[in-house]
Write a protein that holds these residues in place. Structure first.
Motif, PDB file in Angstrom:
ATOM      1  N   PRO A 197      43.575  42.591  42.134  1.00  0.00           N
ATOM      2  CA  PRO A 197      43.618  41.217  42.665  1.00  0.00           C
ATOM      3  C   PRO A 197      43.454  41.148  44.178  1.00  0.00           C
ATOM      4  O   PRO A 197      42.953  40.156  44.703  1.00  0.00           O
ATOM      5  N   THR A 198      43.860  42.207  44.890  1.00  0.00           N
ATOM      6  CA  THR A 198      43.738  42.188  46.350  1.00  0.00           C
ATOM      7  C   THR A 198      42.284  42.107  46.790  1.00  0.00           C
ATOM      8  O   THR A 198      41.985  41.589  47.866  1.00  0.00           O
ATOM      9  N   PHE A 199      41.365  42.610  45.962  1.00  0.00           N
ATOM     10  CA  PHE A 199      39.946  42.497  46.293  1.00  0.00           C
ATOM     11  C   PHE A 199      39.522  41.028  46.327  1.00  0.00           C
ATOM     12  O   PHE A 199      38.783  40.599  47.217  1.00  0.00           O
ATOM     13  N   LEU A 200      39.999  40.247  45.349  1.00  0.00           N
ATOM     14  CA  LEU A 200      39.672  38.819  45.316  1.00  0.00           C
ATOM     15  C   LEU A 200      40.236  38.116  46.546  1.00  0.00           C
ATOM     16  O   LEU A 200      39.584  37.244  47.135  1.00  0.00           O
ATOM     17  N   ILE A 201      41.456  38.498  46.931  1.00  0.00           N
ATOM     18  CA  ILE A 201      42.076  37.893  48.101  1.00  0.00           C
ATOM     19  C   ILE A 201      41.225  38.164  49.345  1.00  0.00           C
ATOM     20  O   ILE A 201      40.959  37.270  50.149  1.00  0.00           O
ATOM     21  N   THR A 202      40.788  39.417  49.484  1.00  0.00           N
ATOM     22  CA  THR A 202      39.955  39.789  50.628  1.00  0.00           C
ATOM     23  C   THR A 202      38.642  39.012  50.622  1.00  0.00           C
ATOM     24  O   THR A 202      38.186  38.509  51.660  1.00  0.00           O
ATOM     25  N   ASP A 218      37.322  57.345  39.680  1.00  0.00           N
ATOM     26  CA  ASP A 218      36.071  56.741  39.209  1.00  0.00           C
ATOM     27  C   ASP A 218      36.141  55.211  39.140  1.00  0.00           C
ATOM     28  O   ASP A 218      35.188  54.554  38.722  1.00  0.00           O
ATOM     29  N   MET A 219      37.267  54.626  39.553  1.00  0.00           N
ATOM     30  CA  MET A 219      37.381  53.170  39.568  1.00  0.00           C
ATOM     31  C   MET A 219      36.823  52.619  40.870  1.00  0.00           C
ATOM     32  O   MET A 219      37.199  53.056  41.955  1.00  0.00           O
ATOM     33  N   ALA A 220      35.902  51.670  40.773  1.00  0.00           N
ATOM     34  CA  ALA A 220      35.303  51.058  41.966  1.00  0.00           C
ATOM     35  C   ALA A 220      36.359  50.285  42.749  1.00  0.00           C
ATOM     36  O   ALA A 220      37.348  49.808  42.185  1.00  0.00           O
ATOM     37  N   ASP A 221      36.131  50.138  44.044  1.00  0.00           N
ATOM     38  CA  ASP A 221      37.103  49.458  44.908  1.00  0.00           C
ATOM     39  C   ASP A 221      37.346  48.018  44.480  1.00  0.00           C
ATOM     40  O   ASP A 221      38.443  47.489  44.652  1.00  0.00           O
ATOM     41  N   HIS A 222      36.290  47.370  43.951  1.00  0.00           N
ATOM     42  CA  HIS A 222      36.462  45.967  43.570  1.00  0.00           C
ATOM     43  C   HIS A 222      37.322  45.804  42.319  1.00  0.00           C
ATOM     44  O   HIS A 222      37.860  44.733  42.061  1.00  0.00           O
ATOM     45  N   GLY A 223      37.459  46.852  41.528  1.00  0.00           N
ATOM     46  CA  GLY A 223      38.365  46.806  40.382  1.00  0.00           C
ATOM     47  C   GLY A 223      37.920  45.919  39.241  1.00  0.00           C
ATOM     48  O   GLY A 223      38.704  45.624  38.333  1.00  0.00           O
ATOM     49  N   MET A 224      36.663  45.479  39.253  1.00  0.00           N
ATOM     50  CA  MET A 224      36.180  44.635  38.159  1.00  0.00           C
ATOM     51  C   MET A 224      35.775  45.503  36.971  1.00  0.00           C
ATOM     52  O   MET A 224      35.118  46.534  37.150  1.00  0.00           O
ATOM     53  N   LEU A 232      50.135  39.987  32.001  1.00  0.00           N
ATOM     54  CA  LEU A 232      49.900  40.686  33.265  1.00  0.00           C
ATOM     55  C   LEU A 232      49.249  39.775  34.293  1.00  0.00           C
ATOM     56  O   LEU A 232      49.462  39.931  35.498  1.00  0.00           O
ATOM     57  N   HIS A 233      48.438  38.815  33.829  1.00  0.00           N
ATOM     58  CA  HIS A 233      47.839  37.820  34.724  1.00  0.00           C
ATOM     59  C   HIS A 233      48.934  36.926  35.310  1.00  0.00           C
ATOM     60  O   HIS A 233      48.931  36.622  36.504  1.00  0.00           O
ATOM     61  N   ARG A 234      49.887  36.527  34.459  1.00  0.00           N
ATOM     62  CA  ARG A 234      50.966  35.651  34.927  1.00  0.00           C
ATOM     63  C   ARG A 234      51.856  36.346  35.956  1.00  0.00           C
ATOM     64  O   ARG A 234      52.332  35.709  36.889  1.00  0.00           O
ATOM     65  N   VAL A 235      52.077  37.651  35.780  1.00  0.00           N
ATOM     66  CA  VAL A 235      52.943  38.359  36.729  1.00  0.00           C
ATOM     67  C   VAL A 235      52.161  38.885  37.926  1.00  0.00           C
ATOM     68  O   VAL A 235      52.738  39.453  38.849  1.00  0.00           O
ATOM     69  N   GLY A 236      50.833  38.721  37.913  1.00  0.00           N
ATOM     70  CA  GLY A 236      50.032  39.047  39.083  1.00  0.00           C
ATOM     71  C   GLY A 236      49.511  40.458  39.173  1.00  0.00           C
ATOM     72  O   GLY A 236      48.927  40.840  40.180  1.00  0.00           O
ATOM     73  N   LEU A 237      49.658  41.259  38.102  1.00  0.00           N
ATOM     74  CA  LEU A 237      49.148  42.630  38.167  1.00  0.00           C
ATOM     75  C   LEU A 237      47.624  42.654  38.064  1.00  0.00           C
ATOM     76  O   LEU A 237      46.954  43.453  38.719  1.00  0.00           O
ATOM     77  N   VAL A 238      47.075  41.786  37.223  1.00  0.00           N
ATOM     78  CA  VAL A 238      45.625  41.665  37.069  1.00  0.00           C
ATOM     79  C   VAL A 238      45.260  40.189  37.195  1.00  0.00           C
ATOM     80  O   VAL A 238      46.133  39.319  37.188  1.00  0.00           O
ATOM     81  N   VAL A 239      43.966  39.934  37.300  1.00  0.00           N
ATOM     82  CA  VAL A 239      43.468  38.553  37.256  1.00  0.00           C
ATOM     83  C   VAL A 239      42.431  38.476  36.152  1.00  0.00           C
ATOM     84  O   VAL A 239      41.474  39.248  36.134  1.00  0.00           O
TER      85      VAL A 239
END
Length: 218
Positions: A195-200, A135-141, A172-179
């Motif tokens: 975070p990969t969604f933001l990169i894309t 149920d989590m959207a691809d964008h992960g927001m 978790l933001h500092r280690v890159g798991l979330v933004v």
């Protein structure tokens, strides 16, 4: 430049577009320009501080003087530039190994060895489960309050409060798991679990020769 004790690893890409002998020449040129930029910044800060201290009514500029002194005290460590060909997986692995080597350097990162409370790991594992759920959207927001309610449904996280969650999210933001852009007012209540969604998204918006590509569209 505004973060205390920053460590920066410059990365030069598109090595495949250069002759072999050009790479080292460009590396030296980039590092020289960075050194010159830092020297100019240091000189400018000293100049601004001296101007404020030499003004007729320096008491009116105390806040500005304190901000400049704080920026002047921020140390900035620039590591040697790593040149990579992003089309070559071996170069990506080389970059990864270089980053890990630097991150484990206690002289660069004296707080690299840090014992975290068990709840940090529990929240991290729960967030990974949430991102992998159907149920989590691809964008992960997700909304910060909604994330707190989802995590609180876990039996071992029932007592998790917003303040503690925010501390964990900063880690978790500092280690890159979330933004989590808590310093941006319009985004402080939004957590990016993917975070990969933001990169894309950024790759679509910010790209090499973007103006030329747009101009080529009829």
């Amino acid at each position: 430049m505004r973060v205390p004790n920053s460590v920066v690893l410059p990365v030069g890409t598109h090595v495949d577009c250069c002759w072999e002998e050009e790479v080292e020449e460009k590396r030296r040129d980039i590092m020289a320009k960075i050194t010159a930029m830092l020297a100019e910044r240091k000189s400018n800060l000293a100049h601004f501080i001296n101007n404020l201290e030499g003004s007729e009514e320096p008491e009116f500029y105390v806040d500005q003087w304190e901000r400049l002194k704080e920026m002047e005290s921020c140390t900035l460590t620039i590591l040697n530039l790593v040149a990579v060909n992003c089309m070559d997986h071996r170069d990506i692995k080389k970059l990864e190994a270089t980053i890990l080597e630097h991150v484990k350097n206690e002289e660069l990162f004296p707080e690299v060895i840090r014992v975290l409370p068990p709840i940090y790991r529990q929240v991290e594992a729960a967030i990974i489960d949430i991102t992998q759920s159907e149920d989590m959207a691809d964008h992960g927001m997700t909304d910060l309050q909604y994330l707190l309610s989802k995590l609180s449904q876990c039996e071992h996280l029932a007592n998790l409060d917003r303040e503690l969650l925010q501390d964990i999210l900063r880690y978790l933001h500092r280690v890159g798991l979330v933004v989590w852009y808590e310093e941006i007012k319009h985004l402080e209540s939004t957590v990016f679990l993917q975070p990969t969604f933001l990169i894309t998204m950024f790759k679509l918006l910010v790209r090499y020769r973007l103006v030329q590509q747009l101009e080529s569209i009829s």
